[in-house]
Design a protein around this motif. Sequence first.
Motif, PDB file in Angstrom:
ATOM      1  N   ILE B  56       0.882  -1.181   0.000  1.00  0.00           N
ATOM      2  CA  ILE B  56       0.000   0.000   0.000  1.00  0.00           C
ATOM      3  C   ILE B  56       0.913   1.222   0.000  1.00  0.00           C
ATOM      4  O   ILE B  56       1.869   1.276   0.793  1.00  0.00           O
ATOM      5  CB  ILE B  56      -0.896  -0.002   1.251  1.00  0.00           C
ATOM      6  CG1 ILE B  56      -1.809  -1.238   1.228  1.00  0.00           C
ATOM      7  CG2 ILE B  56      -1.728   1.287   1.318  1.00  0.00           C
ATOM      8  CD1 ILE B  56      -2.499  -1.508   2.551  1.00  0.00           C
ATOM      9  N   ARG B  57       0.617   2.126  -0.904  1.00  0.00           N
ATOM     10  CA  ARG B  57       1.449   3.342  -0.945  1.00  0.00           C
ATOM     11  C   ARG B  57       0.565   4.547  -0.573  1.00  0.00           C
ATOM     12  O   ARG B  57      -0.454   4.797  -1.215  1.00  0.00           O
ATOM     13  CB  ARG B  57       2.021   3.516  -2.350  1.00  0.00           C
ATOM     14  CG  ARG B  57       3.106   4.574  -2.423  1.00  0.00           C
ATOM     15  CD  ARG B  57       3.805   4.493  -3.748  1.00  0.00           C
ATOM     16  NE  ARG B  57       4.610   3.281  -3.835  1.00  0.00           N
ATOM     17  CZ  ARG B  57       5.888   3.221  -3.507  1.00  0.00           C
ATOM     18  NH1 ARG B  57       6.500   4.291  -3.065  1.00  0.00           N
ATOM     19  NH2 ARG B  57       6.556   2.098  -3.638  1.00  0.00           N
ATOM     20  N   ALA B  58       0.986   5.227   0.517  1.00  0.00           N
ATOM     21  CA  ALA B  58       0.232   6.415   0.961  1.00  0.00           C
ATOM     22  C   ALA B  58       1.065   7.649   0.641  1.00  0.00           C
ATOM     23  O   ALA B  58       2.189   7.797   1.162  1.00  0.00           O
ATOM     24  CB  ALA B  58      -0.027   6.320   2.455  1.00  0.00           C
ATOM     25  N   ALA B  77       2.725   0.728  11.818  1.00  0.00           N
ATOM     26  CA  ALA B  77       3.551  -0.492  11.981  1.00  0.00           C
ATOM     27  C   ALA B  77       2.972  -1.408  13.053  1.00  0.00           C
ATOM     28  O   ALA B  77       3.225  -2.621  13.044  1.00  0.00           O
ATOM     29  CB  ALA B  77       4.984  -0.105  12.319  1.00  0.00           C
ATOM     30  N   SER B  78       2.179  -0.797  13.968  1.00  0.00           N
ATOM     31  CA  SER B  78       1.623  -1.653  15.024  1.00  0.00           C
ATOM     32  C   SER B  78       0.297  -2.313  14.611  1.00  0.00           C
ATOM     33  O   SER B  78      -0.261  -3.091  15.378  1.00  0.00           O
ATOM     34  CB  SER B  78       1.421  -0.825  16.296  1.00  0.00           C
ATOM     35  OG  SER B  78       0.384   0.126  16.072  1.00  0.00           O
ATOM     36  N   PHE B  79      -0.182  -1.998  13.403  1.00  0.00           N
ATOM     37  CA  PHE B  79      -1.396  -2.702  12.919  1.00  0.00           C
ATOM     38  C   PHE B  79      -1.066  -4.197  12.839  1.00  0.00           C
ATOM     39  O   PHE B  79       0.021  -4.551  12.354  1.00  0.00           O
ATOM     40  CB  PHE B  79      -1.792  -2.238  11.493  1.00  0.00           C
ATOM     41  CG  PHE B  79      -2.356  -0.843  11.401  1.00  0.00           C
ATOM     42  CD1 PHE B  79      -2.483  -0.016  12.518  1.00  0.00           C
ATOM     43  CD2 PHE B  79      -2.773  -0.344  10.165  1.00  0.00           C
ATOM     44  CE1 PHE B  79      -2.995   1.271  12.399  1.00  0.00           C
ATOM     45  CE2 PHE B  79      -3.284   0.934  10.043  1.00  0.00           C
ATOM     46  CZ  PHE B  79      -3.387   1.753  11.155  1.00  0.00           C
ATOM     47  N   PRO B  80      -1.975  -5.067  13.247  1.00  0.00           N
ATOM     48  CA  PRO B  80      -1.650  -6.501  13.194  1.00  0.00           C
ATOM     49  C   PRO B  80      -1.394  -7.038  11.783  1.00  0.00           C
ATOM     50  O   PRO B  80      -0.680  -8.025  11.597  1.00  0.00           O
ATOM     51  CB  PRO B  80      -2.894  -7.165  13.797  1.00  0.00           C
ATOM     52  CG  PRO B  80      -3.968  -6.130  13.782  1.00  0.00           C
ATOM     53  CD  PRO B  80      -3.291  -4.800  13.822  1.00  0.00           C
ATOM     54  N   ARG B  84       5.780  -4.194   7.638  1.00  0.00           N
ATOM     55  CA  ARG B  84       6.729  -3.083   7.804  1.00  0.00           C
ATOM     56  C   ARG B  84       6.227  -1.828   7.092  1.00  0.00           C
ATOM     57  O   ARG B  84       5.428  -1.913   6.145  1.00  0.00           O
ATOM     58  CB  ARG B  84       8.121  -3.470   7.311  1.00  0.00           C
ATOM     59  CG  ARG B  84       8.177  -3.913   5.858  1.00  0.00           C
ATOM     60  CD  ARG B  84       9.567  -4.297   5.475  1.00  0.00           C
ATOM     61  NE  ARG B  84      10.420  -3.119   5.358  1.00  0.00           N
ATOM     62  CZ  ARG B  84      11.664  -3.157   4.921  1.00  0.00           C
ATOM     63  NH1 ARG B  84      12.205  -4.335   4.593  1.00  0.00           N
ATOM     64  NH2 ARG B  84      12.367  -2.060   4.812  1.00  0.00           N
ATOM     65  N   VAL B  85       6.733  -0.697   7.587  1.00  0.00           N
ATOM     66  CA  VAL B  85       6.368   0.585   6.973  1.00  0.00           C
ATOM     67  C   VAL B  85       7.671   1.339   6.703  1.00  0.00           C
ATOM     68  O   VAL B  85       8.526   1.439   7.585  1.00  0.00           O
ATOM     69  CB  VAL B  85       5.488   1.430   7.924  1.00  0.00           C
ATOM     70  CG1 VAL B  85       5.059   2.722   7.227  1.00  0.00           C
ATOM     71  CG2 VAL B  85       4.277   0.642   8.378  1.00  0.00           C
ATOM     72  N   ASP B  86       7.815   1.833   5.476  1.00  0.00           N
ATOM     73  CA  ASP B  86       9.015   2.616   5.136  1.00  0.00           C
ATOM     74  C   ASP B  86       8.586   3.979   4.620  1.00  0.00           C
ATOM     75  O   ASP B  86       7.577   4.085   3.896  1.00  0.00           O
ATOM     76  CB  ASP B  86       9.816   1.904   4.044  1.00  0.00           C
ATOM     77  CG  ASP B  86      10.388   0.598   4.547  1.00  0.00           C
ATOM     78  OD1 ASP B  86      11.034   0.600   5.599  1.00  0.00           O
ATOM     79  OD2 ASP B  86      10.130  -0.462   3.899  1.00  0.00           O
ATOM     80  N   ILE B  87       9.383   4.979   4.995  1.00  0.00           N
ATOM     81  CA  ILE B  87       9.132   6.304   4.417  1.00  0.00           C
ATOM     82  C   ILE B  87       9.991   6.424   3.166  1.00  0.00           C
ATOM     83  O   ILE B  87      11.193   6.162   3.200  1.00  0.00           O
ATOM     84  CB  ILE B  87       9.504   7.421   5.417  1.00  0.00           C
ATOM     85  CG1 ILE B  87       8.668   7.267   6.701  1.00  0.00           C
ATOM     86  CG2 ILE B  87       9.308   8.802   4.792  1.00  0.00           C
ATOM     87  CD1 ILE B  87       9.031   8.257   7.791  1.00  0.00           C
ATOM     88  N   ILE B 119       3.814   0.546   2.648  1.00  0.00           N
ATOM     89  CA  ILE B 119       3.339  -0.373   3.697  1.00  0.00           C
ATOM     90  C   ILE B 119       3.247  -1.790   3.121  1.00  0.00           C
ATOM     91  O   ILE B 119       2.552  -2.017   2.123  1.00  0.00           O
ATOM     92  CB  ILE B 119       1.946   0.075   4.205  1.00  0.00           C
ATOM     93  CG1 ILE B 119       2.051   1.524   4.710  1.00  0.00           C
ATOM     94  CG2 ILE B 119       1.429  -0.859   5.287  1.00  0.00           C
ATOM     95  CD1 ILE B 119       0.732   2.258   4.716  1.00  0.00           C
ATOM     96  N   ARG B 120       3.985  -2.682   3.749  1.00  0.00           N
ATOM     97  CA  ARG B 120       3.924  -4.095   3.310  1.00  0.00           C
ATOM     98  C   ARG B 120       3.151  -4.898   4.351  1.00  0.00           C
ATOM     99  O   ARG B 120       3.293  -4.645   5.566  1.00  0.00           O
ATOM    100  CB  ARG B 120       5.328  -4.667   3.138  1.00  0.00           C
ATOM    101  CG  ARG B 120       6.019  -4.065   1.935  1.00  0.00           C
ATOM    102  CD  ARG B 120       7.294  -4.780   1.582  1.00  0.00           C
ATOM    103  NE  ARG B 120       7.935  -4.088   0.479  1.00  0.00           N
ATOM    104  CZ  ARG B 120       7.681  -4.374  -0.803  1.00  0.00           C
ATOM    105  NH1 ARG B 120       6.827  -5.324  -1.112  1.00  0.00           N
ATOM    106  NH2 ARG B 120       8.308  -3.720  -1.756  1.00  0.00           N
ATOM    107  N   LEU B 121       2.362  -5.839   3.845  1.00  0.00           N
ATOM    108  CA  LEU B 121       1.500  -6.606   4.757  1.00  0.00           C
ATOM    109  C   LEU B 121       2.088  -7.990   5.043  1.00  0.00           C
ATOM    110  O   LEU B 121       2.887  -8.531   4.253  1.00  0.00           O
ATOM    111  CB  LEU B 121       0.108  -6.750   4.147  1.00  0.00           C
ATOM    112  CG  LEU B 121      -0.600  -5.426   3.855  1.00  0.00           C
ATOM    113  CD1 LEU B 121      -1.938  -5.674   3.186  1.00  0.00           C
ATOM    114  CD2 LEU B 121      -0.816  -4.636   5.144  1.00  0.00           C
TER     115      LEU B 121
END
Lengths: 232, 283
Positions: B56-58, B77-80, B84-87, B119-121
């Motif tokens: 997902i790209r925000a 990042a704390s979503f179950p 990982r989340v990268d800027i 955002i990778r799931l």
Amino acid sequence: MIRFSHVTKEYPRTGVALNNASFHVAKGEFAFLTGPSGAGKSTILKLVYMEERPTSGEVRVGGMRSSDIKRREIPKLRRRLGIVFQDFRLLEDRTAEQNIAFALEVTGTPREAIPPKVGRLLTQVGLASKGTSLPRELSGGEQQRVAIARALVNDPVLLIADEPSGNLDERATRGIFQLLRDINASGTAVLMATHNLELVRRSEYRVIEVNRGQIVFDSAEPRPDQPPPAAV
Amino acid sequence: MRLTLREVSLGLRRAPLLSVLSVLTIAFSLFAFGLFGLVALNVSEALKRVEERVEIRAFIADGAPIEAVSAAVGDIASFPEVARVDIITPEQALARARKEMGEFQDVFDAAVLPASLEIRLKPGYRDPRTVRAVAERVKTYSFVDDVRYGEEWVQKLYNIRNIAGATGLVLGIAFAGVAVIIIGSTIRMTVLARAREISIMRLVGATDAFVRLPFLVDGFVKGVVGGLLALAMAWIAYRLIDQTLGIDSTFFQSGSAALGVVAGGVIGLLGSALSVGRHLRDV
């Protein structure tokens, strides 16, 4: 020992093989079962060793009843019986000794008890020197003796013989019959199906005659209108 | 047990051709099943690799306060569902674009591209519904301009994975069923070849369990040997395909391979149990 009470056996395809048969064979008795081919002799024997169950009526053998015996109890019954057939039913790739030992092994006889018992049985049937022979190396009479020795492994109370001399010549037949008499003399009941009327006439034993699925004559219960065979 | 093993070895020695044929039949049945398993495994691996690209790209609005973005990164990042989340800064976005797309080769001003959160799931959360739900939540942050996740592509991938899974399951059951039937029939031949022996055992008073045991051991041993042969054949086929077609394929892991061999034994055991059970009921 054996009691048939109004036993009828019907096969789905071939119809009635035995019709309302009643008779009793006592402990230690020797009885012939005679009659033409297809009369129902083998059906009676199969009912005795519970290979078949009656369609109606009841068979009792050694205290076990066809009406309530469970499949898992049949081996227990068979261990108290000895069964001999016209075609010997020996394992062709095993020696006389091994054929007899096999019957002891499958019934759980301790290993060390097997060789002496096999030796005794071979001596009893007159084949002490032929223990290491394969069935094909033995005559018909000798093969039947091995089969009888195998039938005796569990010291049966009843020996069932289905045409045991059917494939044998006159001399071998006499030998087998004498062996069965000796076994009977030692207390084992014998029920022998045979076509050999000569053999039946020469002996003093009881005769049960079957024809078309019915017991038409029983020398233990002679009927006034049908006298027993002359020699019996 | 000693007697059982002796009877099994006698059976093998007495009818070696039948024994070899039984083992080969089992081996080829399991080999066909194994080949199917290899195809299924590699399709699944390939799909997994493609699935890993679900992201997902925000896009972050110009002038968004860096503290708010940093706090949101920790929060997301704390979503179950999130792995990982990268800027991605505009400079990183430009470098990536220049690398991946030719038309950006002549662009040197990073300001043309917005910063974003990538955002990778986690595996198991890459289905369209979950991806959409996470995207909707990310969209609620005030500094987020737009959220993209290739909705159509994720849906297609999900459909392909479902079709592959269902086809694999149906074909797998069919292959396993065929293997059990073939193996059962092969063992039935062994049972019939020893029918005389069985009838004699029963006449002298052997219990059904006693009669059955050597056949069960025989079936299990043949199943295991057949399973090992099938594994060897599958490995040779895998190497050949790998080398001749140059496909970067995957072979079974040792645990799965061992499980396959044990399954061969179990199928042999079941085939034997069914065949000898049927025979004992019939005689």
